[in-house]
Write a protein that holds these residues in place. Structure first.
Motif, mmCIF file in Angstrom:
data_model
loop_
_atom_site.group_PDB
_atom_site.id
_atom_site.type_symbol
_atom_site.label_atom_id
_atom_site.label_comp_id
_atom_site.label_asym_id
_atom_site.label_seq_id
_atom_site.Cartn_x
_atom_site.Cartn_y
_atom_site.Cartn_z
ATOM 1 N N LEU A 1 32.656 13.263 -17.151
ATOM 2 C CA LEU A 1 32.168 13.502 -15.796
ATOM 3 C C LEU A 1 31.746 14.961 -15.749
ATOM 4 O O LEU A 1 32.570 15.859 -15.909
ATOM 5 C CB LEU A 1 33.285 13.221 -14.793
ATOM 6 N N SER A 2 30.443 15.198 -15.571
ATOM 7 C CA SER A 2 29.936 16.560 -15.731
ATOM 8 C C SER A 2 29.009 16.977 -14.601
ATOM 9 O O SER A 2 28.084 16.246 -14.242
ATOM 10 C CB SER A 2 29.181 16.683 -17.062
ATOM 11 N N LEU B 1 40.850 13.511 -7.438
ATOM 12 C CA LEU B 1 40.410 12.849 -8.668
ATOM 13 C C LEU B 1 41.625 12.471 -9.487
ATOM 14 O O LEU B 1 42.465 13.318 -9.793
ATOM 15 C CB LEU B 1 39.500 13.775 -9.485
ATOM 16 N N THR B 2 41.729 11.189 -9.836
ATOM 17 C CA THR B 2 42.813 10.683 -10.672
ATOM 18 C C THR B 2 42.227 10.149 -11.970
ATOM 19 O O THR B 2 41.334 9.290 -11.947
ATOM 20 C CB THR B 2 43.583 9.552 -9.962
ATOM 21 N N GLU C 1 34.795 10.054 -0.882
ATOM 22 C CA GLU C 1 35.442 9.106 -1.777
ATOM 23 C C GLU C 1 36.552 9.782 -2.560
ATOM 24 O O GLU C 1 36.428 10.932 -2.967
ATOM 25 C CB GLU C 1 34.426 8.505 -2.759
ATOM 26 N N LYS C 2 37.671 9.079 -2.705
ATOM 27 C CA LYS C 2 38.670 9.457 -3.684
ATOM 28 C C LYS C 2 38.244 8.813 -4.981
ATOM 29 O O LYS C 2 37.845 7.645 -5.004
ATOM 30 C CB LYS C 2 40.040 8.912 -3.288
ATOM 31 N N LYS D 1 27.105 7.548 -5.461
ATOM 32 C CA LYS D 1 28.527 7.884 -5.445
ATOM 33 C C LYS D 1 29.084 7.924 -6.862
ATOM 34 O O LYS D 1 28.731 7.100 -7.709
ATOM 35 C CB LYS D 1 29.315 6.873 -4.605
ATOM 36 N N ILE D 2 29.991 8.871 -7.089
ATOM 37 C CA ILE D 2 30.602 9.016 -8.402
ATOM 38 C C ILE D 2 31.417 7.777 -8.757
ATOM 39 O O ILE D 2 31.367 7.283 -9.890
ATOM 40 C CB ILE D 2 31.490 10.282 -8.435
ATOM 41 N N GLN D 3 32.180 7.244 -7.793
ATOM 42 C CA GLN D 3 33.015 6.074 -8.098
ATOM 43 C C GLN D 3 32.163 4.870 -8.490
ATOM 44 O O GLN D 3 32.545 4.090 -9.375
ATOM 45 C CB GLN D 3 33.893 5.715 -6.895
ATOM 46 N N ASP D 4 31.009 4.714 -7.881
ATOM 47 C CA ASP D 4 30.134 3.599 -8.254
ATOM 48 C C ASP D 4 29.675 3.736 -9.704
ATOM 49 O O ASP D 4 29.560 2.729 -10.431
ATOM 50 C CB ASP D 4 28.919 3.540 -7.327
#
Length: 317
Positions: free
Chosen positions: A70-71, A94-95, A57-58, A29-32
């Motif tokens: 972030l790419s 995405l915030t 996920e937000k 996950k990106i948030q992780d």
């Protein structure tokens, strides 16, 4: 960026973190991956998001985690998506709250639809740059909230106020696509005071669409927007600009066009409170200096490290 901060950062080398849904990366996950970056981070961090649709996920980049990139590899196959609406601060897919953030080659979308406000990307950190991204929603697609920002070769789609907020931002070679069927608005810039050094500049961009749209309307009384060297298709309403039913703002907004072209760039029927800039008036607004970019825009890193191992260009990542 302060001199002390600049001096402490190696701009050529980034810590590499890989996100891959199959489990072959460092995180699924990106948030992780973002959460793994230490607070008050002082190194470049490059989070490489492998192709996939990331929809569960937000994502929030916290204010205490600067210098993150972030790419994806291309926006058509690296998609961050969510489906939420109602509140512009809470709905974004995405915030970005951190400073010195870079987004590259991603699709960022909110699929909530036409029922109300639904932000795809909220940028509330200073010194943020986006390259080759697709940003998609219907109303308030891009909340360009606060700070100095740069958007290069991005595709931004929406219908109502789909680029809004009170940042100081330069959009260069971006494609703006209106999906409004009638009288939408591309921008709703939120500058409230004459003393605020904020506004939107669109340089060398392209505007297309499905119905008719205005170039902008004033969310704030001193709203400031300039389109320069921009192709405008016939989607642009002849009047060009809308006053949001408040004629008192005619004397305070700064809505201007400079050397734009295409069927929608005809100024013969434009509202009288918009302007066509002279060369001298336009010149200071047409460089990255208007966002202080020369002091903070950074090239992509040339090498990466995982732990203490440096990975040179051409190595298998």
């Amino acid at each position: 960026m302060s001199a002390a901060t600049t001096g402490s950062i190696d701009m050529s080398t980034a810590i590499l973190i890989r996100v891959e849904q199959s489990g072959k990366g460092d995180f699924k996950k990106i948030q992780d991956a973002i959460d793994s970056v230490p607070s008050n981070n002082s190194e470049l961090v490059f989070i490489w998001v492998k192709p996939g649709t990331y929809s569960r996920e937000k994502i929030v980049v916290p204010a205490d985690k600067p210098f993150i990139t972030l790419s994806g590899t291309q926006p058509s196959d690296t998609i961050i998506t969510w489906n939420d609406g109602g509140n512009i601060m809470e709905s974004p897919t995405l915030t970005v709250l951190a400073s010195d953030f870079v987004g590259r080659y991603l699709t960022i979308q909110n699929t909530f639809g036409s029922a109300g406000k639904a932000v795809a990307l909220r940028v509330s950190g200073d010194r943020a740059a986006f390259y080759g991204c697709r940003i998609l929603s219907y109303q308030d697609t891009l909340l360009d909230d606060t700070g100095s920002h740069y958007y290069s070769n991005c595709y931004i789609e929406g219908a109502t106020d789909f680029i809004c907020g009170n940042a100081a931002s330069l959009f260069e070679r971006c494609h703006l696509h209106s999906i409004s069927t009638n009288n939408g608005s591309i921008t709703a810039q939120h500058r409230n005071l004459a003393s605020e050094n904020t506004g939107l500049v669109f340089l060398g961009c392209k505007i297309t669409g499905a119905g008719t749209t205005f170039l902008g309307r004033p969310w704030g009384a001193y709203s400031r927007v300039l389109y320069a060297f921009t192709y405008m298709s016939g989607v642009i309403a002849p009047a060009g600009w809308d006053d949001w039913a408040d004629p008192s703002k005619h004397s305070t907004v700064f809505y201007a066009e400079y050397k734009c072209y295409g069927p929608g760039a005809d100024r013969s029927k434009r509202v009288g409170w918009s302007q066509s800039l002279s060369n001298d008036d336009a010149a200071p607004l047409l460089t990255k200096d208007m966002i202080g970019g020369s002091s903070w825009l950074r090239p992509a890193p040339t090498s990466f490290k995982r732990g203490s191992t440096i990975i040179k260009p051409g190595s298998k990542l």
